[in-house]
Each structure stands twice: as structure tokens, then as C-alpha cells.
Design an enzyme around this catalytic site. Sequence first.
Site, mmCIF file in Angstrom:
data_model
loop_
_atom_site.group_PDB
_atom_site.id
_atom_site.type_symbol
_atom_site.label_atom_id
_atom_site.label_comp_id
_atom_site.label_asym_id
_atom_site.label_seq_id
_atom_site.Cartn_x
_atom_site.Cartn_y
_atom_site.Cartn_z
ATOM 1 N N GLN A 174 0.831 -1.209 0.000
ATOM 2 C CA GLN A 174 0.000 0.000 0.000
ATOM 3 C C GLN A 174 0.864 1.257 0.000
ATOM 4 O O GLN A 174 2.077 1.192 0.237
ATOM 5 C CB GLN A 174 -0.924 -0.021 1.230
ATOM 6 N N ASP A 184 0.987 0.585 13.761
ATOM 7 C CA ASP A 184 1.439 1.850 14.357
ATOM 8 C C ASP A 184 1.763 1.704 15.843
ATOM 9 O O ASP A 184 2.484 2.522 16.402
ATOM 10 C CB ASP A 184 0.365 2.930 14.139
ATOM 11 N N GLU A 231 1.382 -8.071 11.995
ATOM 12 C CA GLU A 231 1.174 -6.958 11.061
ATOM 13 C C GLU A 231 1.766 -7.366 9.715
ATOM 14 O O GLU A 231 2.899 -7.813 9.644
ATOM 15 C CB GLU A 231 1.865 -5.694 11.619
ATOM 16 N N GLY A 251 -2.106 -11.792 8.920
ATOM 17 C CA GLY A 251 -2.988 -12.170 10.022
ATOM 18 C C GLY A 251 -3.970 -13.266 9.639
ATOM 19 O O GLY A 251 -4.344 -14.093 10.474
ATOM 20 N N ASP A 299 -7.202 -4.558 14.388
ATOM 21 C CA ASP A 299 -6.978 -3.119 14.207
ATOM 22 C C ASP A 299 -6.589 -2.905 12.746
ATOM 23 O O ASP A 299 -5.422 -2.748 12.411
ATOM 24 C CB ASP A 299 -5.860 -2.681 15.164
HETATM 25 N N1 AG3 Z 1 -7.761 1.670 11.599
HETATM 26 C C1 AG3 Z 1 -9.059 2.119 11.150
HETATM 27 C C2 AG3 Z 1 -8.938 3.281 10.235
HETATM 28 C C3 AG3 Z 1 -9.992 3.348 9.205
HETATM 29 C C4 AG3 Z 1 -10.167 4.748 8.761
HETATM 30 N N2 AG3 Z 1 -10.796 4.835 7.493
HETATM 31 C C5 AG3 Z 1 -10.739 5.899 6.698
HETATM 32 N N3 AG3 Z 1 -10.122 6.966 7.021
HETATM 33 N N4 AG3 Z 1 -11.363 5.845 5.535
HETATM 34 C C6 AG3 Z 1 -6.916 2.616 12.201
HETATM 35 C C7 AG3 Z 1 -5.585 2.076 12.549
HETATM 36 C C8 AG3 Z 1 -5.014 2.779 13.719
HETATM 37 N N5 AG3 Z 1 -4.284 1.893 14.551
#
Ligand code: AG3
Length: 275
Positions: A32, A87, A107, A139, A156
Site C-alpha cells: 500500500q 502503528d 502486522e 494475520g 486493528d
Molecule cells: N484503523 C481504522 C482506520 C480506518 C479509517 N478509514 C478511513 N479513514 N477511511 C486505524 C488504525 C489505527 N491503529
Amino acid sequence: IPIFQFKEEHLPGSGIYFDVIDILFSAHSKYQRIEVFQTTSYGKVLLVDGKVMLTERDEFVYHEMLTHVPLNLSDKIKEVLIIGGGDGGSARECLKHKNIKHIKQVEIDEMVVEVSKKFFPSLSSGFNDPRFELCICDGINFVKQTSDKFDLVLVDSTDPIGPAVGLFEADFFENIKRILNPEGILVFQLESPWCHLEFISEVSKKVKNIFPIFKNYVAFIPTYPAGLWSFGFASFTIDPIKELPSDISISDLKYYTTEIHKASFALPRFFKNYV
Ligand code: AG3
């Protein structure tokens, strides 16, 4: 002086913007596009494929609500599995609980971890804790193959696109069920009820077919789509709105209280009628 405005669209033709004063990082990983921008009002922002994953200013809401809701329900949670969350914010929150013996984090994208270590030290602090173990791997495969057992699994993830699609599928949840102890809990991020209601409803139905207890809960997160965010809670026996200790002993929290915990399971009618 801002150099440009970064915008993320939340619904067709509407969304959020940030004035960017510096591009701190921008690269393609194996999976990504990862970017870190310095903004005028939300501090540093981490983007994955042009979507806000976190900002320094409001990340505490998401990370506290993903972790302390399940953790405050039981003092028997010792083994935690975090899927995604490169993160480090979720691990940081889990480590505040003294009863946790071991956190395994899986991760897929090493670059997220490296970028967090470099630009978000307040999130990645837990990576050096002796209770923390990191595995850079997928995962979905991990939960398929492991024979380890966990008291809590946290997912997450990013939005359900690219490598994250499988993190919202029945097979994945079935495998989590298999690796959870009888008093185990699964919590996962479940998108915005305002923007992704249909998706939330589909995923909720899948998980309800797999776990005896399933509940949706919400939190206000200003920089995520529409500001209203949801989480999925699944367990075999543990009721997420049972009697709680009157308040949590951890002191460095900024969002979670036991009152917020209970209130977060109260859903607006448009959402409740749909899940
Ligand atoms: N995970 C969920 C974020 C999704 C946000 N989506 C968006 N901005 N379209 C966050 C990871 C943080 N540990």
C-alpha cells in the site's frame, strides 16, 4: 504556511480536509501507499492509500475504545493477539494493563511499523516492552495456522480494501473463534455507521452466526468518515455491558471511562434497526 490541502472523501462529494505544512514521508510498500503529513491542526497524520489511519490529536479515542472496552471486562486477560495495528497504538494501550502477560502482534506491512517508530514515538513506545512480540506476517494465515490460544483478539485493520478484505470474512472469524479461550473476547474495528451501514450490517450478521454474544459499539472520532465510528464485540460468555468496576485504575486515559463504556453500546435508532 500550508503547502497544500489534503482531502479524504467520506461520502461522494463530501469529506474532510487538512492543511499540510510538510510531507514527512511518502512511499509505496509491498502492499500500500504510506504517507505522513504534518498538518496545522491535527499534528502528524498517517495515511494508508490516501485514507486517514490516525492523527496525533485524536488517535487516543480509537485506541482506547478498541482496547479498554474488552480489557476492563475481565482481569483474566493475559494473552492478547493484535492483528494489524502496526502503528503500535493498540499495543501501547494494552500494555497499561498489568495483568497482561504477553501481546503478540501480527502486522502484514513492515513499513507501517518502521514509519511509526520514526514519526510516531508516542504510539510505538510499546514495541520495546518485554511483553510485546511482533510478527511481520499475514494475520489471515496466522489465525488459520496457529495452535496458540488467546484471551483477547483485537483486529486493528484498515478499511476493507486490498489486504484487509479477508479480515471481515466468516472464515477469519471462525479461525479467531478456534484460537480464543472459553472466556475470550474478540473486538474489531467496524467502519462508520454513517457511511458504511450496509457493510456493518453484513459483517455483524456473519459474526452473530459464529459467536453467541455479539454487540456493536460506537465512539466519536473526528478524523474518521463522518466522525461516528463503530466496533464489533464478540464473546462466548462475557456480556460487554455487565456491572463494571466504578472506574478504571489506569490514570493516563483521555477518553475511556466506565460510563463511556456503557454508553458506547447505546446505538442511534438508524443504526440499531439495521444491525
Ligand atoms: N484503523 C481504522 C482506520 C480506518 C479509517 N478509514 C478511513 N479513514 N477511511 C486505524 C488504525 C489505527 N491503529
